[in-house]
Design a protein around this motif. Structure first.
Motif, PDB file in Angstrom:
ATOM      1  N   THR A 122       0.823  -1.207   0.000  1.00 56.43           N
ATOM      2  CA  THR A 122       0.000   0.000   0.000  1.00 56.43           C
ATOM      3  C   THR A 122       0.862   1.264   0.000  1.00 56.43           C
ATOM      4  N   PRO A 123       0.298   2.381  -0.438  1.00 56.97           N
ATOM      5  CA  PRO A 123       1.034   3.654  -0.347  1.00 56.97           C
ATOM      6  C   PRO A 123       1.479   3.958   1.082  1.00 56.97           C
ATOM      7  N   ARG A 124       0.632   3.634   2.050  1.00 56.33           N
ATOM      8  CA  ARG A 124       0.984   3.921   3.442  1.00 56.33           C
ATOM      9  C   ARG A 124       2.202   3.115   3.884  1.00 56.33           C
TER      10      ARG A 124
ATOM     11  N   LYS B 149       8.833   7.995  -3.281  1.00 55.69           N
ATOM     12  CA  LYS B 149       8.463   8.023  -4.702  1.00 55.69           C
ATOM     13  C   LYS B 149       7.489   6.898  -5.031  1.00 55.69           C
ATOM     14  N   LEU B 150       7.733   5.714  -4.457  1.00 57.26           N
ATOM     15  CA  LEU B 150       6.847   4.585  -4.702  1.00 57.26           C
ATOM     16  C   LEU B 150       5.462   4.838  -4.106  1.00 57.26           C
ATOM     17  N   ALA B 151       5.423   5.460  -2.930  1.00 56.11           N
ATOM     18  CA  ALA B 151       4.133   5.808  -2.328  1.00 56.11           C
ATOM     19  C   ALA B 151       3.374   6.786  -3.213  1.00 56.11           C
ATOM     20  N   LEU B 152       4.081   7.798  -3.704  1.00 57.98           N
ATOM     21  CA  LEU B 152       3.452   8.795  -4.560  1.00 57.98           C
ATOM     22  C   LEU B 152       3.022   8.184  -5.890  1.00 57.98           C
TER      23      LEU B 152
ATOM     24  N   GLY C   3       8.435  18.096  -1.175  1.00 55.02           N
ATOM     25  CA  GLY C   3       7.716  18.082  -2.450  1.00 55.02           C
ATOM     26  C   GLY C   3       6.815  16.883  -2.661  1.00 55.02           C
ATOM     27  N   TYR C   4       6.985  15.843  -1.856  1.00 62.28           N
ATOM     28  CA  TYR C   4       6.134  14.655  -2.017  1.00 62.28           C
ATOM     29  C   TYR C   4       4.746  14.843  -1.396  1.00 62.28           C
TER      30      TYR C   4
END
Length: 403
Positions: free
Chosen positions: A328-330, A353-356, A390-391
């Motif tokens: 998951t993004p979290r 980056k993978l979460a975004l 920035g994320y």
């Protein structure tokens, strides 16, 4: 949206088959190779040229491959911020689905269109879907998405208009239905979003009244309450926030974590640590059959600053046991946060980056959750914060939850 998942389960495709081309394209995209996009584009064009009867033969084998290719390529384009191209592919996908299955593609397309700017087309698509949906819960999910996007893009006129529509729908349901379950659900959701408007405008007491009313009608998802709690903390309303979080009697580990978080910001470090240690103890004493939200354990461990790095170890082990697409993004965010705390910047950036990427793939949001940034500010060395900023969606004001 599970066509790509089905494609991933093809283990040994025949050499030169359509399945092999699809898997090759997916693997090239995973490596960020431009040739993957070209391969999938060629695959899509060739399958579109086939007669529909041929694509639907054999339990819709080729149609399934076509839809999986469209979804894979669209998601890749979304991550690259090529929104118009991605939306065009999703619109194509609608044309090869039967009418009863087109709404899911339209819903995804609407979310994609609203990723990078407040487009009328995206809002109108969501509104049309919500208006035509007969199932009350599904309709509310669509209105929630509409309102969350309107909050994100500061579209107050849209928010207020939709809240009025929800109130009218709730009143109609109250007047015409023998079962008031749907009416109460509509009243609850309407009140919740009215509370969000009040909170965004710093009308704190009024926001709390609306939240009280929402909860009196219907229980709210716990993340809605916690978003409300964290917005109170951002505004320095720690005592009020503590009362609200303690109203949740079901998600004990998260209640204790957030109670500790609030005490930490009130300057009571010893009480915060006592609560966080209780969260860790819940995890250590839990039976294997018990389901415990790992985020509360991980964050409690992070705030405690344990040398054993229990939180990061839990995440890394869990992620190793999953397919990458299942993470998951979290989980990516929490792992990135753990590495950033340790000064491992390359690993931190990789996971953020993978979460975004996952957020964008799913059409959830152009930035990571604003309240995640609150934890970053507490835990990451201050000198390192600017390179991660920035994320994230930094401010909660009119951004709201993307959950």
């Amino acid at each position: 949206m599970n066509d790509s998942t089905r494609a991933q389960r093809i283990v040994t495709p025949a050499k030169g088959s359509w399945e092999e081309k699809l898997i090759e394209g997916r693997e090239l995209l995973a490596k960020q190779e431009d040739s993957g996009r070209a391969l999938l584009q060629d695959l899509i064009e060739r399958l579109f040229q086939m007669p529909e009867t041929m694509r639907l033969a054999g339990n819709q084998r080729l149609n399934t491959i076509l839809l999986a290719a469209l979804l894979l390529l669209a998601r890749n384009l979304v991550y690259r911020d090529q929104i118009d191209e991605a939306a065009a592919l999703l619109e194509k996908a609608e044309t090869v689905e039967p009418p009863e299955r087109r709404a899911r593609w339209r819903f995804y397309r609407a979310r994609v269109l609203l990723l990078n700017e407040p487009r009328d087309e995206g809002f109108e698509l969501l509104k049309a879907l919500a208006t035509s949906e007969e199932n009350v819960k599904k309709r509310l999910d669509m209105w929630k998405t509409y309102l969350n996007r309107a909050f994100y893009w500061h579209q107050l006129d849209r928010i207020e208009q939709t809240i009025v529509e929800l109130e009218r729908a709730a009143n109609r349901a109250s007047a015409t239905s023998g079962d008031d379950t749907n009416a109460r659900l509509l009243h609850s959701v309407r009140a919740y979003f009215q509370a969000r408007v009040c909170l965004a405008q710093d009308r704190i007491e009024e926001a709390q009244h609306w939240m009280d009313y929402a909860l009196a009608q219907q229980s709210l998802p716990f993340n809605y309450i916690y978003d409300f709690v964290l917005e109170l903390t951002v505004r320095g309303e720690y005592t009020k926030a503590l009362k609200w979080v303690q109203r949740d009697q079901e998600n004990i580990e998260f209640v204790k974590f957030l109670s500790g978080y609030i005490h930490f910001h009130l300057g009571d470090r010893s009480e915060a640590e006592r609560l966080w240690r209780q969260v860790i103890r819940i995890f250590l004493d839990a039976d294997e059959s018990e389901e415990i939200d790992p985020a509360a354990i991980v964050l409690s461990d992070y705030y405690l600053g344990s040398k054993e790095r229990l939180g990061l170890s839990i995440l890394l082990q869990s992620m190793q046991e999953k397919e990458k697409e299942e993470i998951t993004p979290r989980e990516f965010f929490l792992t990135g946060l753990g590495w950033a705390m340790l000064g491992e910047k390359l690993s931190a950036h990789s996971n953020f980056k993978l979460a975004l990427m996952r957020f964008k793939f799913l059409g959830m949001s152009p930035k990571l959750e604003w309240h995640w940034w609150l934890f970053c500010k507490d835990l990451i060395p201050a000198a390192d914060l600017p390179e991660y900023e920035g994320y994230f969606a930094i401010s909660p004001t009119f951004s709201g939850s993307t959950s």
